[in-house]
Design a protein around this motif. Structure first.
Motif, PDB file in Angstrom:
ATOM      1  N   VAL A 237       0.924  -1.210   0.015  1.00  0.00           N
ATOM      2  CA  VAL A 237       0.059  -0.003   0.093  1.00  0.00           C
ATOM      3  C   VAL A 237       0.753   1.384   0.029  1.00  0.00           C
ATOM      4  O   VAL A 237       1.754   1.339   0.996  1.00  0.00           O
ATOM      5  CB  VAL A 237      -0.984  -0.036   1.173  1.00  0.00           C
TER       6      VAL A 237
ATOM      7  N   SER B 178      -0.042   8.206  -1.341  1.00  0.00           N
ATOM      8  CA  SER B 178      -1.003   8.967  -2.522  1.00  0.00           C
ATOM      9  C   SER B 178      -0.955  10.280  -1.980  1.00  0.00           C
ATOM     10  O   SER B 178      -1.599  10.635  -0.900  1.00  0.00           O
ATOM     11  CB  SER B 178      -2.159   8.465  -3.028  1.00  0.00           C
TER      12      SER B 178
ATOM     13  N   ASN C  23      -2.885  12.446  -3.310  1.00  0.00           N
ATOM     14  CA  ASN C  23      -4.159  12.939  -3.832  1.00  0.00           C
ATOM     15  C   ASN C  23      -4.727  13.753  -2.730  1.00  0.00           C
ATOM     16  O   ASN C  23      -5.785  14.630  -2.868  1.00  0.00           O
ATOM     17  CB  ASN C  23      -5.005  11.905  -4.316  1.00  0.00           C
ATOM     18  N   THR C  24      -4.592  13.429  -1.372  1.00  0.00           N
ATOM     19  CA  THR C  24      -5.156  13.991  -0.179  1.00  0.00           C
ATOM     20  C   THR C  24      -4.893  15.503  -0.129  1.00  0.00           C
ATOM     21  O   THR C  24      -5.516  16.229   0.351  1.00  0.00           O
ATOM     22  CB  THR C  24      -4.768  13.484   0.944  1.00  0.00           C
TER      23      THR C  24
ATOM     24  N   SER D 274      -5.483  13.337  -8.257  1.00  0.00           N
ATOM     25  CA  SER D 274      -6.543  12.681  -7.918  1.00  0.00           C
ATOM     26  C   SER D 274      -6.069  11.191  -8.242  1.00  0.00           C
ATOM     27  O   SER D 274      -5.043  10.693  -8.837  1.00  0.00           O
ATOM     28  CB  SER D 274      -7.966  12.885  -8.502  1.00  0.00           C
ATOM     29  N   GLY D 275      -6.757  10.325  -7.769  1.00  0.00           N
ATOM     30  CA  GLY D 275      -6.374   8.696  -7.796  1.00  0.00           C
ATOM     31  C   GLY D 275      -5.548   8.197  -6.879  1.00  0.00           C
ATOM     32  O   GLY D 275      -5.010   8.873  -5.876  1.00  0.00           O
ATOM     33  N   ASP D 276      -5.191   6.929  -6.890  1.00  0.00           N
ATOM     34  CA  ASP D 276      -4.157   6.220  -6.089  1.00  0.00           C
ATOM     35  C   ASP D 276      -2.775   6.109  -6.561  1.00  0.00           C
ATOM     36  O   ASP D 276      -1.828   5.180  -5.928  1.00  0.00           O
ATOM     37  CB  ASP D 276      -4.666   4.997  -5.784  1.00  0.00           C
ATOM     38  N   GLU D 277      -2.402   6.775  -7.619  1.00  0.00           N
ATOM     39  CA  GLU D 277      -1.070   6.797  -8.282  1.00  0.00           C
ATOM     40  C   GLU D 277      -0.294   7.916  -8.328  1.00  0.00           C
ATOM     41  O   GLU D 277       0.499   8.407  -9.166  1.00  0.00           O
ATOM     42  CB  GLU D 277      -1.234   6.437  -9.659  1.00  0.00           C
ATOM     43  N   CYS D 278      -0.627   8.786  -7.332  1.00  0.00           N
ATOM     44  CA  CYS D 278      -0.185  10.330  -6.992  1.00  0.00           C
ATOM     45  C   CYS D 278       1.492   9.918  -6.147  1.00  0.00           C
ATOM     46  O   CYS D 278       1.568  10.506  -5.128  1.00  0.00           O
ATOM     47  CB  CYS D 278      -0.890  10.868  -6.292  1.00  0.00           C
ATOM     48  N   ARG D 279       2.548   9.552  -7.016  1.00  0.00           N
ATOM     49  CA  ARG D 279       3.537   9.466  -6.482  1.00  0.00           C
ATOM     50  C   ARG D 279       4.620   9.992  -7.764  1.00  0.00           C
ATOM     51  O   ARG D 279       4.295   9.939  -8.938  1.00  0.00           O
ATOM     52  CB  ARG D 279       4.097   8.134  -6.165  1.00  0.00           C
TER      53      ARG D 279
ATOM     54  N   TYR E 228       7.360   5.608  -8.593  1.00  0.00           N
ATOM     55  CA  TYR E 228       6.267   5.218  -9.490  1.00  0.00           C
ATOM     56  C   TYR E 228       7.111   4.743 -10.719  1.00  0.00           C
ATOM     57  O   TYR E 228       7.843   4.029 -10.811  1.00  0.00           O
ATOM     58  CB  TYR E 228       5.518   6.533  -9.792  1.00  0.00           C
TER      59      TYR E 228
ATOM     60  N   ASN F 286       2.850  -0.241  -9.940  1.00  0.00           N
ATOM     61  CA  ASN F 286       2.934   0.936 -10.689  1.00  0.00           C
ATOM     62  C   ASN F 286       4.502   1.554 -10.837  1.00  0.00           C
ATOM     63  O   ASN F 286       4.732   2.440 -11.414  1.00  0.00           O
ATOM     64  CB  ASN F 286       2.323   2.223 -10.092  1.00  0.00           C
TER      65      ASN F 286
END
Length: 478
Positions: free
Chosen positions: A161, A164, A166-167, A172-177, A201, A227
């Protein structure tokens, strides 16, 4: 040696390289594949980042010193920016025209792990970024490290896990690296003799580039990190990848077409280990892929070997896979793929997606040991055509305890579908030639491998089986 003589010698070497590797696709109507002409991007000027104040202790940020050295080197006509042995912590640095980064042996460039270490725009989150430049490169025998494990929120043997951002509202989404190295809208790119390590990433990313040469280098990413693709080639033309070692959790070599076509990609003489697809077209596939060649590649421990996922309406043609050894195995269903050695589909991503076409594929001199069979799935409005398998050996056996009996259409389409295993699972094909193909099974064939060919005659036309053999070996069980 004068600059003129230096350039002249490298141009001659480039001509020899092109002559040696140039090859003709299997379609006789196709033109020769044009490989890049690599010009000199290594001038005699050398500038050390330590002369600009870089400390190299891995604790203090050296970003300003590194960027100043790059800027001055480019402004002075180009050359090499040298990283002597040490540990260089940095936020994003921007590579400029005419500059080669020389990360020497025992030198490591570490990417920062804070959001403020990267530009405001998410599409510019790279440790090293080259935009709209030419004659650039990275070499030196050292390492660029993205500190990907620092982005793990919770370690998980199934799939880690990850952080991310995105917060924060940055994306947005779960690939924000952040990615590791990116070349965007650039020409005459060369990456060689360098180790790219632990991206958070994607690792090495080409976007709308032309004339790229990647060779004699390695990529390593954590096997449980999602990813962390090896090399992603987006809308880029005239690319050569050769003599590379790629060991990563996600797709290893991944051509994509987001905003334009992709032509003339050649990948040869490489070794790949991945928990996802070793070679994957897509899943971003809005435009054409044409004249791609993959030769002399070893693939191990992959969830999916050779994959074409054309979900968005783009077309694929004139592609050759030759002299490839593949080993695939099951992993947890959270990773796309069910151990298919070869996977080809035009099944649309969703009801709003256009249907693409795949034609003129050649698989020649392929050997595979796999826990599942070949998956060939066109769609009602996008049949596969002119697909050839020549001199291919498939050994099918089970050695993990993961559940089988699924067909995996992901991403999109139908998802995971219950279906018995088969040597070739086929649908929506017009034109398939199978010549000198041998399938062998180990273990309980009656229970798991009862059907060498699985297809409905209403959706598959024009099949030629020439010297096709299917047999069992090893101990049979009831």
């Amino acid at each position: 040696m004068s600059l003129f003589v230096h350039l002249h010698s490298l141009i001659i070497l480039s001509f020899i390289f092109i002559t040696f590797f140039q090859t003709k696709p299997h379609s006789s109507s196709s033109s020769y594949i044009r490989l890049p002409s690599i010009q000199s991007i290594s001038k005699p000027v050398h500038i050390s980042v330590t002369d600009y104040g870089a400390i190299g202790d891995g604790i203090h940020y050296d970003t300003v010193s590194i960027q100043s050295a790059i800027d001055d080197c480019s402004a002075g006509g180009g050359g090499r920016v040298v990283f002597p042995p040490g540990k260089y912590l940095t936020a994003t640095v921007f590579l400029k025209s005419g500059v080669v980064l020389e990360v020497q042996n025992n030198a490591t460039v570490y990417g920062g792990t804070r959001l403020e270490d990267y530009p405001t725009e998410q599409n510019r989150w790279y440790v090293v970024l080259a935009e709209d430049v030419e004659d650039v490169g990275i070499t030196g025998g050292g390492e660029i490290n993205g500190q990907g494990l620092e982005f793990v929120v919770r370690f998980d043997e199934r799939k880690n896990v990850m952080v991310s951002w995105n917060t924060t509202g940055a994306c947005s989404g779960d690939e924000c690296r952040p990615r590791l190295v990116g070349f965007v809208r650039s020409r005459n790119v060369r990456v060689w003799d360098v180790h790219l390590h632990e991206p958070a990433y994607w690792c090495l990313h080409l976007v709308q580039c032309d004339n790229t040469y990647i060779h004699d280098m390695s990529i390593y990413g954590d096997f449980n990190t999602p990813n962390n693709d090896g090399i992603d080639i987006d809308d880029s033309n005239n690319t050569v990848i050769t003599r590379c070692n790629i060991n990563t959790g996600d797709d290893a070599i991944c051509p994509k077409t987001y905003d334009g076509p992709l032509y003339n990609l050649t990948a040869t003489d490489s070794w790949i280990r991945t928990k996802s697809s070793a070679i994957k077209f897509g899943s971003a596939s809005w435009f054409e892929f044409k004249q791609l060649r993959f030769d002399n590649i070893t693939i191990v421990d992959s969830h999916r070997g050779l994959g074409l996922q054309i979900r968005d309406g783009g077309n694929v043609s004139d592609v050759t896979f030759s002299n490839i050894n593949i080993t695939t195995r099951y992993y947890d269903p959270s990773w796309w793929g069910r151990a298919e050695p070869i996977y080809v589909t035009t099944c649309p991503r969703d009801a709003t997606s256009k249907t693409g076409l795949i034609s003129n594929l050649l698989f020649v001199n392929i050997s595979a040991t796999s826990e599942n069979g070949v998956f060939l799935s066109g769609s009602k409005t996008g049949a596969l055509s002119n697909i050839k398998f020549l001199n291919v050996n498939f050994d099918y056996k089970r050695w993990t305890s993961y559940e089988d009996g699924f067909v995996d259409y992901r991403p999109g389409c139908q998802g995971l579908v219950n279906h018995s295993s088969a040597g070739f699972m086929m649908e929506h094909i017009n034109g398939l030639e199978v010549k000198n193909v041998n399938m062998r099974w180990v273990g309980d064939r009656v229970k798991r491998w009862n059907n060498p060919l699985d297809f409905r005659p209403s959706s598959v036309d024009n099949i030629a089986l020439i010297n096709f053999q299917s047999s069992s070996y090893g101990q049979q069980t009831s």
